[in-house]
Design a protein around this motif. Sequence first.
Motif, PDB file in Angstrom:
ATOM      1  N   PHE A 184       0.815  -1.303   0.114  1.00 13.44           N
ATOM      2  CA  PHE A 184      -0.126  -0.114  -0.041  1.00 13.44           C
ATOM      3  C   PHE A 184       0.821   1.245  -0.156  1.00 13.44           C
ATOM      4  CE2 PHE A 184      -1.560   3.235   3.154  1.00 13.44           C
ATOM      5  CZ  PHE A 184      -2.583   3.766   2.202  1.00 13.44           C
ATOM      6  N   CYS A 185       1.995   1.335   0.785  1.00 16.47           N
ATOM      7  CA  CYS A 185       2.700   2.800   1.016  1.00 16.47           C
ATOM      8  C   CYS A 185       3.120   2.933  -0.120  1.00 16.47           C
ATOM      9  CB  CYS A 185       3.791   2.406   1.966  1.00 16.47           C
ATOM     10  SG  CYS A 185       3.236   1.746   3.666  1.00 16.47           S
ATOM     11  N   ASP A 186       3.025   4.240  -0.772  1.00 20.93           N
ATOM     12  CA  ASP A 186       3.441   4.990  -1.905  1.00 20.93           C
ATOM     13  C   ASP A 186       2.946   4.583  -3.084  1.00 20.93           C
ATOM     14  OD1 ASP A 186       5.597   5.989  -0.231  1.00 20.93           O
ATOM     15  OD2 ASP A 186       6.700   4.366  -0.243  1.00 20.93           O
ATOM     16  N   PHE A 187       1.697   3.875  -3.003  1.00 20.44           N
ATOM     17  CA  PHE A 187       0.870   3.567  -4.052  1.00 20.44           C
ATOM     18  C   PHE A 187      -0.550   4.225  -3.872  1.00 20.44           C
ATOM     19  CE2 PHE A 187       4.021   0.214  -4.007  1.00 20.44           C
ATOM     20  CZ  PHE A 187       4.405   0.028  -5.402  1.00 20.44           C
ATOM     21  N   ASP A 188      -1.222   4.348  -5.025  1.00 21.70           N
ATOM     22  CA  ASP A 188      -2.650   4.944  -4.869  1.00 21.70           C
ATOM     23  C   ASP A 188      -3.556   3.782  -3.884  1.00 21.70           C
ATOM     24  OD1 ASP A 188      -1.882   6.854  -6.437  1.00 21.70           O
ATOM     25  OD2 ASP A 188      -2.881   6.071  -8.455  1.00 21.70           O
ATOM     26  N   ARG A 189      -4.236   4.533  -3.352  1.00 20.46           N
ATOM     27  CA  ARG A 189      -5.318   3.538  -2.515  1.00 20.46           C
ATOM     28  C   ARG A 189      -6.358   2.891  -3.365  1.00 20.46           C
ATOM     29  NH1 ARG A 189      -7.046   7.313   2.650  1.00 20.46           N
ATOM     30  NH2 ARG A 189      -5.145   8.421   3.036  1.00 20.46           N
ATOM     31  N   SER A 190      -6.528   1.513  -2.852  1.00 22.90           N
ATOM     32  CA  SER A 190      -7.910   0.890  -3.437  1.00 22.90           C
ATOM     33  C   SER A 190      -8.986   1.308  -2.601  1.00 22.90           C
ATOM     34  CB  SER A 190      -7.420  -0.586  -3.203  1.00 22.90           C
ATOM     35  OG  SER A 190      -6.370  -1.099  -4.001  1.00 22.90           O
ATOM     36  N   GLU A 191     -10.102   1.119  -3.241  1.00 20.99           N
ATOM     37  CA  GLU A 191     -11.482   1.606  -2.666  1.00 20.99           C
ATOM     38  C   GLU A 191     -12.559   0.627  -2.816  1.00 20.99           C
ATOM     39  OE1 GLU A 191     -12.409   5.217  -4.826  1.00 20.99           O
ATOM     40  OE2 GLU A 191     -11.040   6.545  -3.314  1.00 20.99           O
ATOM     41  N   THR A 192     -13.185   0.599  -1.902  1.00 17.62           N
ATOM     42  CA  THR A 192     -14.638  -0.133  -2.094  1.00 17.62           C
ATOM     43  C   THR A 192     -15.535   0.680  -0.828  1.00 17.62           C
ATOM     44  OG1 THR A 192     -15.636  -2.316  -1.633  1.00 17.62           O
ATOM     45  CG2 THR A 192     -14.129  -1.563  -0.080  1.00 17.62           C
ATOM     46  N   THR A 193     -16.897   0.175  -0.768  1.00 19.38           N
ATOM     47  CA  THR A 193     -17.762   0.885   0.143  1.00 19.38           C
ATOM     48  C   THR A 193     -18.259  -0.366   0.805  1.00 19.38           C
ATOM     49  OG1 THR A 193     -19.650   0.432  -1.349  1.00 19.38           O
ATOM     50  CG2 THR A 193     -18.365   2.520  -1.655  1.00 19.38           C
ATOM     51  N   LEU A 194     -18.745  -0.105   2.068  1.00 16.69           N
ATOM     52  CA  LEU A 194     -19.423  -1.240   2.854  1.00 16.69           C
ATOM     53  C   LEU A 194     -20.635  -1.831   2.066  1.00 16.69           C
ATOM     54  CD1 LEU A 194     -19.226   0.302   6.524  1.00 16.69           C
ATOM     55  CD2 LEU A 194     -17.814  -1.560   5.451  1.00 16.69           C
ATOM     56  N   ARG A 195     -21.131  -0.860   1.255  1.00 17.29           N
ATOM     57  CA  ARG A 195     -22.524  -1.444   0.587  1.00 17.29           C
ATOM     58  C   ARG A 195     -21.883  -2.633  -0.742  1.00 17.29           C
ATOM     59  NH1 ARG A 195     -27.586   0.591   1.069  1.00 17.29           N
ATOM     60  NH2 ARG A 195     -27.737   2.408   2.502  1.00 17.29           N
ATOM     61  N   ASP A 196     -20.790  -2.304  -1.099  1.00 21.67           N
ATOM     62  CA  ASP A 196     -20.080  -3.168  -2.009  1.00 21.67           C
ATOM     63  C   ASP A 196     -19.809  -4.508  -1.229  1.00 21.67           C
ATOM     64  OD1 ASP A 196     -20.644  -1.208  -4.282  1.00 21.67           O
ATOM     65  OD2 ASP A 196     -18.415  -1.394  -4.667  1.00 21.67           O
ATOM     66  N   VAL A 197     -19.284  -4.543  -0.431  1.00 19.51           N
ATOM     67  CA  VAL A 197     -18.836  -5.628   0.202  1.00 19.51           C
ATOM     68  C   VAL A 197     -20.241  -6.528   0.740  1.00 19.51           C
ATOM     69  CG1 VAL A 197     -17.813  -6.888   2.268  1.00 19.51           C
ATOM     70  CG2 VAL A 197     -17.040  -4.574   1.376  1.00 19.51           C
ATOM     71  N   ALA A 198     -21.265  -5.482   1.426  1.00 15.30           N
ATOM     72  CA  ALA A 198     -22.327  -6.292   1.496  1.00 15.30           C
ATOM     73  C   ALA A 198     -23.156  -6.974   0.363  1.00 15.30           C
ATOM     74  CB  ALA A 198     -23.642  -5.228   2.107  1.00 15.30           C
ATOM     75  N   ASP A 199     -22.986  -6.370  -0.968  1.00 20.26           N
ATOM     76  CA  ASP A 199     -23.616  -6.749  -2.011  1.00 20.26           C
ATOM     77  C   ASP A 199     -22.913  -8.176  -2.289  1.00 20.26           C
ATOM     78  OD1 ASP A 199     -25.148  -4.849  -2.301  1.00 20.26           O
ATOM     79  OD2 ASP A 199     -23.849  -3.754  -3.852  1.00 20.26           O
ATOM     80  N   VAL A 200     -21.663  -8.444  -2.217  1.00 18.44           N
ATOM     81  CA  VAL A 200     -21.162  -9.652  -2.293  1.00 18.44           C
ATOM     82  C   VAL A 200     -22.012 -10.802  -1.559  1.00 18.44           C
ATOM     83  CG1 VAL A 200     -18.990 -11.188  -2.216  1.00 18.44           C
ATOM     84  CG2 VAL A 200     -18.926  -8.767  -3.310  1.00 18.44           C
ATOM     85  N   HIS A 201     -21.953 -10.384  -0.203  1.00 18.20           N
ATOM     86  CA  HIS A 201     -22.353 -11.362   0.921  1.00 18.20           C
ATOM     87  C   HIS A 201     -23.774 -11.729   0.464  1.00 18.20           C
ATOM     88  CE1 HIS A 201     -19.020 -11.998   3.508  1.00 18.20           C
ATOM     89  NE2 HIS A 201     -18.678 -10.673   3.206  1.00 18.20           N
ATOM     90  N   ALA A 202     -24.613 -10.693   0.142  1.00 20.60           N
ATOM     91  CA  ALA A 202     -25.932 -10.861  -0.251  1.00 20.60           C
ATOM     92  C   ALA A 202     -25.968 -11.848  -1.393  1.00 20.60           C
ATOM     93  CB  ALA A 202     -26.612  -9.638  -0.485  1.00 20.60           C
ATOM     94  N   ALA A 203     -25.101 -11.480  -2.326  1.00 20.57           N
ATOM     95  CA  ALA A 203     -25.318 -12.440  -3.476  1.00 20.57           C
ATOM     96  C   ALA A 203     -24.915 -14.065  -2.990  1.00 20.57           C
ATOM     97  CB  ALA A 203     -24.204 -12.049  -4.544  1.00 20.57           C
ATOM     98  N   VAL A 204     -24.118 -14.220  -2.450  1.00 20.91           N
ATOM     99  CA  VAL A 204     -23.747 -15.269  -1.744  1.00 20.91           C
ATOM    100  C   VAL A 204     -24.956 -15.978  -1.158  1.00 20.91           C
ATOM    101  CG1 VAL A 204     -22.204 -16.865  -0.196  1.00 20.91           C
ATOM    102  CG2 VAL A 204     -21.231 -15.015  -1.661  1.00 20.91           C
ATOM    103  N   ALA A 205     -25.498 -15.230  -0.098  1.00 16.15           N
ATOM    104  CA  ALA A 205     -26.680 -15.864   0.644  1.00 16.15           C
ATOM    105  C   ALA A 205     -27.769 -15.873  -0.459  1.00 16.15           C
ATOM    106  CB  ALA A 205     -27.011 -14.692   1.630  1.00 16.15           C
ATOM    107  N   GLY A 206     -27.803 -15.369  -1.629  1.00 19.24           N
ATOM    108  CA  GLY A 206     -28.887 -15.711  -2.432  1.00 19.24           C
ATOM    109  C   GLY A 206     -28.711 -16.646  -3.296  1.00 19.24           C
ATOM    110  N   GLY A 207     -27.850 -17.542  -3.124  1.00 18.37           N
ATOM    111  CA  GLY A 207     -27.325 -18.866  -3.835  1.00 18.37           C
ATOM    112  C   GLY A 207     -26.543 -18.749  -5.176  1.00 18.37           C
ATOM    113  N   ILE A 208     -25.737 -17.575  -5.381  1.00 22.46           N
ATOM    114  CA  ILE A 208     -24.998 -17.351  -6.570  1.00 22.46           C
ATOM    115  C   ILE A 208     -24.132 -18.559  -6.426  1.00 22.46           C
ATOM    116  CG2 ILE A 208     -23.452 -15.679  -5.899  1.00 22.46           C
ATOM    117  CD1 ILE A 208     -23.783 -14.305  -8.380  1.00 22.46           C
ATOM    118  N   LEU A 209     -23.520 -18.886  -5.626  1.00 20.14           N
ATOM    119  CA  LEU A 209     -22.548 -19.939  -5.380  1.00 20.14           C
ATOM    120  C   LEU A 209     -23.200 -21.336  -5.529  1.00 20.14           C
ATOM    121  CD1 LEU A 209     -20.000 -18.502  -3.035  1.00 20.14           C
ATOM    122  CD2 LEU A 209     -20.069 -18.112  -5.657  1.00 20.14           C
TER     123      LEU A 209
END
Length: 371
Positions: free
Chosen positions: A214-239
Amino acid sequence: MLFRSANGNWSVVMVPNDGNEWWWFTGVGVLDAFDKAASFAGRVVDLERYPTSNGDRLAIVVRRNANDLTLAANAEIRDGIGNDATSGLYCTELDGPLIAGTNTSRAFEPASLMKTFHHYTAMRFVSVGWDALSNDISYPRPPAGNDSSRPCEADGTWLIVTETLQEALVRMMRQSDNHATEAIANRYTTTAIEDLAAEVGAEDTVLNHVIGCFCDFDRSETTLRDVADVHAAVAGGILGSFEDEFHDIMWNSLLGSILSSELTASGLDPEDVTAFSDRALTATKDGAYGCNDPSRAHRSNGGYFRIPERREDCSIVDREYFIGAWINDAPGSTGPTAGQNVIDGIGVVYRDRIKAAIATWIATACEESCT
């Protein structure tokens, strides 16, 4: 209300305290006022713009803009990290109502919480038959005596190790191993990780550097809603049939002490305690970055949890939730505090949900044969 006179002094019009929390800040960047307010679970109700040698700044008054649970959790998150750090909190029932939240859609540097997307990508490939948990994956690791956690420091002395994909995923999600993470990124590509996230609604997630570098490089980004969307997709049966593996590979004991203490204090019969515990589940990932810059401590944690509620007919329904929190730009010296604060804030909300679920078991008072 705030007023600034020509001589630089401030005047304040005070009103009776109605019991709601409020804060005031000076020296706030013109574009930062509303983000500042959201980090304190509030809204700007008054502001005054004034010039400084470094450009215009704002003095702002902030009042609460969240429910009591959010305020209680956010107080734990903000404790002792200074006013300049930003933060966020989000708990929602999957496909259900918001439980607690502030700055839920603000982009932040997630550190190793980002590995949730790597894990999801691998499991998507496995779920459609394009890969298998038993397949081998090879990648470089530092030799004995070299404890580097930065994949970008790899050189000719590093050793190539081979293990199964499942072993690499466990190493990535439970031990937060950056070398295994980079192997996963190389196996599927960063583009695939971002595209599969966007496919389920996580469109604000961007990988801008090798995780661990991370140090000296641009930050990566996400949002809590994005992380929640992944977990919602898993709980919804996508896997498909791989949902359990997705959760089992993650860290499962972050909030176990809260579950245990609340069940012990509940007065439920031992059979009910066992039945409740057997159905409860957490699957989370944490993140932590820090650099030499004195104000660059970043901490995060988030994931899925499941809690059983009991209905009047003695049937049991599993309530599924996402919960997450983060802190960015805390003073470096408060890094350890910030990490614990994130856990403590999440714990406030989790305890609330556990208590609510236990109450349904107490209210129904079913016989053992019904449970």
